[in-house]
Enzyme design. Structure first.
Site, PDB file in Angstrom:
ATOM      1  N   ASP A   4      -8.186  -5.413   0.183  1.00 16.70           N
ATOM      2  CA  ASP A   4      -8.741  -6.827  -0.833  1.00 16.70           C
ATOM      3  C   ASP A   4      -8.115  -8.171  -0.597  1.00 16.70           C
ATOM      4  OD1 ASP A   4     -10.456  -5.077  -1.355  1.00 16.70           O
ATOM      5  OD2 ASP A   4      -9.494  -3.042  -2.504  1.00 16.70           O
ATOM      6  N   HIS A  59       1.074  -1.177   0.160  1.00 23.90           N
ATOM      7  CA  HIS A  59      -0.033   0.370  -0.333  1.00 23.90           C
ATOM      8  C   HIS A  59       0.329   1.138   0.292  1.00 23.90           C
ATOM      9  CE1 HIS A  59      -3.282   2.915   1.130  1.00 23.90           C
ATOM     10  NE2 HIS A  59      -4.223   1.982   0.485  1.00 23.90           N
TER      11      HIS A  59
HETATM   12  N1  ACO Z   1       5.103  -7.440  -5.040  1.00 23.51           N
HETATM   13  C1  ACO Z   1       5.799  -7.480  -4.945  1.00 23.51           C
HETATM   14  N2  ACO Z   1       6.625  -6.572  -4.851  1.00 23.51           N
HETATM   15  C2  ACO Z   1       5.675  -5.310  -4.497  1.00 23.51           C
HETATM   16  C3  ACO Z   1       3.915  -4.659  -4.414  1.00 23.51           C
HETATM   17  C4  ACO Z   1       3.769  -6.209  -4.467  1.00 23.51           C
HETATM   18  N3  ACO Z   1       2.450  -6.339  -4.282  1.00 23.51           N
HETATM   19  N4  ACO Z   1       4.065  -4.394  -4.442  1.00 23.51           N
HETATM   20  C5  ACO Z   1       4.738  -3.668  -3.970  1.00 23.51           C
HETATM   21  N5  ACO Z   1       5.566  -3.933  -4.311  1.00 23.51           N
HETATM   22  C6  ACO Z   1       8.203  -3.722  -4.356  1.00 23.51           C
HETATM   23  C7  ACO Z   1       8.046  -3.143  -5.826  1.00 23.51           C
HETATM   24  O1  ACO Z   1       7.885  -3.928  -6.487  1.00 23.51           O
HETATM   25  C8  ACO Z   1       9.353  -1.435  -5.200  1.00 23.51           C
HETATM   26  O2  ACO Z   1      10.061  -2.594  -5.377  1.00 23.51           O
HETATM   27  P1  ACO Z   1      11.425  -1.961  -5.819  1.00 23.51           P
HETATM   28  O3  ACO Z   1      11.222  -0.747  -4.103  1.00 23.51           O
HETATM   29  O4  ACO Z   1      12.859  -3.033  -5.386  1.00 23.51           O
HETATM   30  O5  ACO Z   1      11.310  -1.476  -6.314  1.00 23.51           O
HETATM   31  C9  ACO Z   1       8.870  -1.715  -4.071  1.00 23.51           C
HETATM   32  O6  ACO Z   1       8.027  -2.429  -3.241  1.00 23.51           O
HETATM   33  C10 ACO Z   1       6.868  -0.699  -3.363  1.00 23.51           C
HETATM   34  O7  ACO Z   1       6.744  -0.572  -4.278  1.00 23.51           O
HETATM   35  P2  ACO Z   1       5.763   0.559  -5.399  1.00 23.51           P
HETATM   36  O8  ACO Z   1       5.099   0.416  -6.097  1.00 23.51           O
HETATM   37  O9  ACO Z   1       6.937   2.062  -5.507  1.00 23.51           O
HETATM   38  O10 ACO Z   1       5.195   0.996  -4.201  1.00 23.51           O
HETATM   39  P3  ACO Z   1       3.583   2.458  -4.818  1.00 23.51           P
HETATM   40  O11 ACO Z   1       3.385   2.690  -3.610  1.00 23.51           O
HETATM   41  O12 ACO Z   1       3.754   2.964  -6.030  1.00 23.51           O
HETATM   42  O13 ACO Z   1       2.303   0.597  -4.815  1.00 23.51           O
HETATM   43  C11 ACO Z   1       0.285  -0.106  -4.811  1.00 23.51           C
HETATM   44  C12 ACO Z   1       1.534   1.047  -3.756  1.00 23.51           C
HETATM   45  C13 ACO Z   1      -0.095  -0.089  -5.926  1.00 23.51           C
HETATM   46  C14 ACO Z   1      -0.751  -0.630  -3.835  1.00 23.51           C
HETATM   47  C15 ACO Z   1       1.234  -1.807  -4.313  1.00 23.51           C
HETATM   48  O14 ACO Z   1       2.026  -2.062  -3.837  1.00 23.51           O
HETATM   49  C16 ACO Z   1       0.777  -2.676  -5.616  1.00 23.51           C
HETATM   50  O15 ACO Z   1       1.141  -2.781  -6.953  1.00 23.51           O
HETATM   51  N6  ACO Z   1       0.123  -3.492  -4.888  1.00 23.51           N
HETATM   52  C17 ACO Z   1      -0.765  -4.742  -5.719  1.00 23.51           C
HETATM   53  C18 ACO Z   1      -1.676  -4.013  -5.977  1.00 23.51           C
HETATM   54  C19 ACO Z   1      -3.073  -3.859  -4.579  1.00 23.51           C
HETATM   55  O16 ACO Z   1      -3.265  -4.503  -3.967  1.00 23.51           O
HETATM   56  N7  ACO Z   1      -3.752  -2.662  -4.818  1.00 23.51           N
HETATM   57  C20 ACO Z   1      -5.046  -2.825  -3.991  1.00 23.51           C
HETATM   58  C21 ACO Z   1      -4.072  -1.277  -2.663  1.00 23.51           C
HETATM   59  S1  ACO Z   1      -5.076  -0.933  -1.977  1.00 23.51           S
HETATM   60  C22 ACO Z   1      -6.858  -0.029  -2.017  1.00 23.51           C
HETATM   61  O17 ACO Z   1      -6.644   0.867  -3.128  1.00 23.51           O
HETATM   62  C23 ACO Z   1      -7.787  -0.291  -1.376  1.00 23.51           C
END
Ligand code: ACO
Length: 430
Positions: free
Chosen positions: A367, A309
């Site tokens: 979720d 998140h």
């Molecule tokens: N699985 C694997 N790796 C992940 C995940 C994941 N679900 N989420 C983040 N990471 C990693 C990224 O690859 C990144 O790694 P790095 O630093 O080596 O490049 C690091 O963790 C940070 O991730 P970002 O994408 O930069 O974080 P951001 O804050 O931009 O994204 C998000 C947040 C979109 C929620 C992301 O965690 C994601 O895509 N999660 C899966 C989708 C999801 O569950 N969304 C629901 C959000 S809650 C809601 O809206 C109700």
């Protein structure tokens, strides 16, 4: 007396200094207003994804992502989940205080008065093919509401704004259920106002004219709980979209339609559908290590859906509530030995022990488990994000009303760092 904090920004080249007064809210980090930066020093700030940018002042919802705290108008989500109901939470978000018993009854009555949709609107559905995604239908139908309710689209009239908000909260379940009925080829079922909010939705989705349908109280309570947990989440992508659309003076129905579109993406509200599909794809506990490895592989686009998140760097407090509810709902309604639930727990356990997820503070979000509850209630996967949209409407309208009432409200207009070609002349050939 409290000392006023000021940050000083110096541009040594232009030999100019700008004093920025620090603003503090009731909770959370202080903010530095930089509205004068361009006028004084000639710079824009650059913050794609809004990593450090507060886009507005708000008194609706507070999140402390480090501590895993979520408050609606100051009330912790865990307490609301235990003692409140979705409609009471909607009132709280809209009006700022919990209702008295009288106010709660009046509000419920007002919402009940608006649950029906115009008969002409029903024909809108027929334009969609039966396999249209319900979110696609919902964006269209909600966007079209402004064509029906001209008496609540004057955003400068507080009464119009309130009526539009009531209409949105009241009609979303009816619109959602009609999306579902269209996809399964069954007749649209009218709302029954002697039922509660969540029960009415279940009734409109699952009853058919030819048979008696009794709403299961466990299902009703579970859905109401999920709606409370999803009702607002401060300035997330869809809420910010609603605010940005609304800042131009667009009517509330158009603004909510834009929020629904933003919610649909798998990085936001679409994650509940994506999380369940992912669990089905993983299929078996023995495949967990393979998928954990894929999620960590930077050359593989696969991510653990329902994990991570932008704001929470701790366990999402909503996920804790929903995880506990999941046990209860599956025990009573679904299969307590549902292999997907077992799989979800195994996946969560494996990820929480893994260095990659620990280092990046990636925890299950709301979720990760909500889809399992929806599944136990018989709600099909493609309706999951629609459920989210119903709940989030309470937050969208509260945030939209707050924005419009803000005396300094202006159109939202971000700036950019232009990296395209510099000015050049059109090649004229004779
Ligand atoms: N699985 C694997 N790796 C992940 C995940 C994941 N679900 N989420 C983040 N990471 C990693 C990224 O690859 C990144 O790694 P790095 O630093 O080596 O490049 C690091 O963790 C940070 O991730 P970002 O994408 O930069 O974080 P951001 O804050 O931009 O994204 C998000 C947040 C979109 C929620 C992301 O965690 C994601 O895509 N999660 C899966 C989708 C999801 O569950 N969304 C629901 C959000 S809650 C809601 O809206 C109700």
């Amino acid at each position: 007396m409290e000392q006023k904090r000021v940050l000083t920004l110096t541009d040594p080249v232009a030999n100019k200094t700008l004093a920025l007064p620090v603003m503090t809210g009731t909770e959370g980090p202080a903010v530095v207003p930089i509205g004068n930066l361009y006028r004084e020093l000639g710079y824009f700030t650059f913050d794609p994804g809004f990593l450090s940018t507060a886009s507005c002042r708000s008194a609706v919802t507070f999140i402390d992502g480090e501590q895993g705290v979520l408050l609606y108008r100051g009330y912790p989500i865990e307490q609301l989940a235990q003692h409140s109901t979705f409609l009471e939470v909607a009132y709280l978000l809209m009006y700022g205080e919990l209702p008295s018993a009288r106010q709660r009854d009046d509000f419920t009555h007002t919402i009940d008065c608006h649950t029906m949709i115009n008969e002409s609107l029903k024909r809108f559905y027929d334009g969609f093919y039966h396999d249209a995604h319900p979110m696609a239908i919902m964006v269209g139908v909600v966007g079209s509401l402004s064509a029906f309710y001209h008496d609540s689209t004057d955003i400068h009239d507080p009464h119009h704004r309130e009526v539009a908000a009531h209409r949105m909260i009241a009609k979303m379940p009816t619109i959602a259920a009609a999306c579902y009925k269209h996809s399964v080829g069954e007749p649209v079922v009218y709302p029954k106002n002697d039922l509660g909010y969540a029960a009415n939705l279940l009734h409109m989705m699952f009853s058919v004219p030819s048979e008696e349908y009794v709403v299961d109280p466990v299902a009703e309570r579970a859905l109401d709980l999920i709606f409370m947990l999803h009702a607002d989440h401060e300035q997330n992508a869809s809420t910010s979209t609603v605010r940005l659309a609304g800042s131009s003076g667009a009517n509330p129905f158009a603004c909510i339609a834009s929020g629904i579109a933003a919610l649909w993406g798998p990085a936001h509200g679409g994650a509940n559908e994506a999380a369940l599909k992912m669990l089905e794809e993983i299929g078996d506990v023995k495949n967990v290590p393979k998928y954990i490895a894929r999620a960590k592989d930077k050359d593989d686009p696969f991510r653990l859906m329902g994990f991570g998140h932008r704001v929470y760097k701790n366990y999402d407090p909503r996920a804790k509530v929903i995880r506990a509810a999941c046990h209860e709902v599956l025990a009573k309604l679904g299969d307590p030995d549902d292999p997907l639930f077992e799989l979800a727990m195994a996946l969560e356990e494996a990820a929480l022990k893994d260095e990659y997820f620990i280092e990046r503070k990636l925890y299950p979000n709301v979720d990760f488990y909500s889809g399992l509850i929806y599944k136990a209630l018989g709600i099909p996967t493609n309706m999951f994000t629609v459920m989210f949209a119903i709940a989030r409407t309470a937050g969208w309208v509260a945030q939209w009303m707050e924005m419009i009432a803000e005396p300094q409200q202006r159109i939202g207009r971000p700036r950019q760092l232009y990296v395209g070609p510099p000015r050049r002349d059109y090649p004229v050939t004779d």
